[in-house]
Design an enzyme around this catalytic site. Structure first.
Site, PDB file in Angstrom:
ATOM      1  N   HIS A   7      -9.574   1.245   4.509  1.00 40.70           N
ATOM      2  CA  HIS A   7      -8.389   1.422   5.321  1.00 40.70           C
ATOM      3  C   HIS A   7      -8.771   2.675   6.433  1.00 40.70           C
ATOM      4  CE1 HIS A   7      -4.350   2.814   6.351  1.00 40.70           C
ATOM      5  NE2 HIS A   7      -3.928   1.635   5.643  1.00 40.70           N
ATOM      6  N   GLY A  37       2.552  -1.036   4.398  1.00 41.39           N
ATOM      7  CA  GLY A  37       2.714   0.508   4.271  1.00 41.39           C
ATOM      8  C   GLY A  37       3.975   0.804   3.856  1.00 41.39           C
ATOM      9  N   GLY A  38       4.625   1.683   4.843  1.00 36.90           N
ATOM     10  CA  GLY A  38       5.834   2.235   4.828  1.00 36.90           C
ATOM     11  C   GLY A  38       7.004   1.448   4.525  1.00 36.90           C
ATOM     12  N   SER A  40       3.065  -1.878  10.628  1.00 36.23           N
ATOM     13  CA  SER A  40       4.526  -1.943  11.253  1.00 36.23           C
ATOM     14  C   SER A  40       5.052  -3.417  10.639  1.00 36.23           C
ATOM     15  CB  SER A  40       4.452  -1.426  12.419  1.00 36.23           C
ATOM     16  OG  SER A  40       4.201  -0.215  12.696  1.00 36.23           O
ATOM     17  N   GLY A  79       1.812   2.421  10.772  1.00 34.79           N
ATOM     18  CA  GLY A  79       2.882   3.479  10.836  1.00 34.79           C
ATOM     19  C   GLY A  79       3.431   3.958  11.951  1.00 34.79           C
ATOM     20  N   GLU A  88      -5.743  -4.847  10.777  1.00 32.68           N
ATOM     21  CA  GLU A  88      -4.838  -3.943  10.781  1.00 32.68           C
ATOM     22  C   GLU A  88      -5.196  -2.957  12.274  1.00 32.68           C
ATOM     23  OE1 GLU A  88      -2.523  -2.692   7.106  1.00 32.68           O
ATOM     24  OE2 GLU A  88      -4.489  -1.271   7.005  1.00 32.68           O
ATOM     25  N   ASN A 126       0.947  -1.038  -0.059  1.00 30.80           N
ATOM     26  CA  ASN A 126      -0.069  -0.018   0.017  1.00 30.80           C
ATOM     27  C   ASN A 126       0.937   1.288   0.060  1.00 30.80           C
ATOM     28  OD1 ASN A 126      -1.809   2.085   0.381  1.00 30.80           O
ATOM     29  ND2 ASN A 126      -2.271   1.526   2.541  1.00 30.80           N
ATOM     30  N   TRP A 127       1.157   1.843  -1.260  1.00 26.86           N
ATOM     31  CA  TRP A 127       2.223   2.813  -1.310  1.00 26.86           C
ATOM     32  C   TRP A 127       1.387   4.362  -0.836  1.00 26.86           C
ATOM     33  CZ3 TRP A 127       4.538   2.350  -6.940  1.00 26.86           C
ATOM     34  CH2 TRP A 127       5.142   1.568  -6.801  1.00 26.86           C
ATOM     35  N   LYS A 128       0.133   4.220  -0.419  1.00 27.50           N
ATOM     36  CA  LYS A 128      -0.485   5.402  -0.007  1.00 27.50           C
ATOM     37  C   LYS A 128      -0.475   6.585  -1.167  1.00 27.50           C
ATOM     38  CE  LYS A 128      -0.070   3.790   4.583  1.00 27.50           C
ATOM     39  NZ  LYS A 128      -0.153   4.012   5.962  1.00 27.50           N
ATOM     40  N   GLU A 168      -7.088   4.989   7.796  1.00 29.50           N
ATOM     41  CA  GLU A 168      -6.775   6.175   7.299  1.00 29.50           C
ATOM     42  C   GLU A 168      -8.071   6.877   6.653  1.00 29.50           C
ATOM     43  OE1 GLU A 168      -3.219   5.667   5.193  1.00 29.50           O
ATOM     44  OE2 GLU A 168      -2.116   5.260   7.022  1.00 29.50           O
TER      45      GLU A 168
HETATM   46  C1  PEP Z   1      -1.125   0.373   6.325  1.00 30.33           C
HETATM   47  O1  PEP Z   1      -1.016   1.619   5.979  1.00 30.33           O
HETATM   48  O2  PEP Z   1      -1.999  -0.333   5.729  1.00 30.33           O
HETATM   49  C2  PEP Z   1       0.010  -0.162   6.926  1.00 30.33           C
HETATM   50  C3  PEP Z   1       0.103  -1.418   7.470  1.00 30.33           C
HETATM   51  O3  PEP Z   1       0.955   0.618   7.260  1.00 30.33           O
HETATM   52  P1  PEP Z   1       2.500   0.514   8.006  1.00 30.33           P
HETATM   53  O4  PEP Z   1       2.843  -1.173   7.268  1.00 30.33           O
HETATM   54  O5  PEP Z   1       3.329   1.484   7.685  1.00 30.33           O
HETATM   55  O6  PEP Z   1       2.148   0.175   9.515  1.00 30.33           O
END
Ligand code: PEP
Length: 231
Positions: free
Chosen positions: A85, A214-215, A193, A162, A156, A8-10, A87
């Site tokens: 999601h 994500g990150g 994470s 994040g 999640e 997930n590149w956001k 966010e």
């Molecule tokens: C996400 O945004 O779905 C996610 C899991 O982010 P991260 O891996 O950065 O916690």
């Protein structure tokens, strides 16, 4: 590759050149790349093994300024659509009712919805509260949905996204079992994470079907470690 890994590149990266470079360097079977909308087409052109994912989808074509419809995404070769999601739920006012409409449209188009669920920090040390919160998200998000053959759920916990504070693999597995207890044999990914250092433990558990990342999916070297652990 036995497990599914979704990147997930956001709203990253800044340029299409960077997006293509990242997609090329992490192209792998069993990986879904979910770039932001403007880069979907170009990323789709450069990947040979990965599947294409979208980070959201709207339920209809027509007069909906700024939205991108499921049909349009399908036309670009998108196979998976991340929905709900946290966010979007927390920061952009997306409701369970909206997620439910989107999910039905994604299924109606023959694509795979990846329904994100997860409790906030208020339930971090309260497994019963977390379970009932997640159950309610599933109930509302899947209201009226009978066929869950294409459904993927991503667990999640919000406090883990994040933050560098991943859930314990055992607790994540316990939630995955609870979700399957309600829905039957659907794939349940863990997200929050995940990185090259902790991924192996999550992937070693049969209850966890893969990871939503994500990150760490924006750093090619780190993401390659995650891909390797999922093989
Ligand atoms: C996400 O945004 O779905 C996610 C899991 O982010 P991260 O891996 O950065 O916690």
């Amino acid at each position: 590759m036995a497990k599914l890994v979704i990147a997930n590149w956001k709203s990253n990266p800044k340029t299409s050149a960077d997006a293509k470079k990242l997609a090329r360097s992490t192209d792998h079977i069993g990986v879904v790349i979910a770039p932001p909308f403007p880069f979907l087409s170009e990323v789709g052109d450069v990947v040979r093994k990965s599947d294409l994912g979208a980070q959201d989808a709207f339920w209809s074509d027509g007069p909906y300024t700024g939205e991108v419809s499921v049909n349009q995404l399908k036309g670009l070769g998108v196979k998976y659509v991340i929905l709900g999601h946290s966010e979007r739920r927390r920061n952009l006012g997306e409701t369970d009712a909206m997620i439910n409409r989107k999910l039905k449209a994604v299924l109606g188009c023959g694509l795979f919805p990846v329904l994100c669920v997860g409790e906030g920090p208020e339930f971090r040390r309260a497994p019963k509260g977390a379970a009932s919160f997640i159950n309610n998200q599933l109930k509302l998000g899947l209201s009226g949905v009978r066929n869950v053959k294409k459904l993927i759920v991503a667990y999640e916990p919000i406090w883990a996204i994040g933050t560098g504070l991943s859930d314990s693999p055992k607790d994540a597995a316990r939630v995955a079992v609870m979700i399957r207890g309600r829905l039957g044999n659907v794939p349940v990914l863990y997200g929050g994470s995940v990185n090259g250092g902790n991924v192996a433990e999550f992937m070693s558990l049969p209850e966890i079907s893969g990871a939503l990342v994500g990150g760490a999916s924006l750093k090619a070297a780190e993401f390659k470690k995650i891909i390797k652990a999922a093989e």
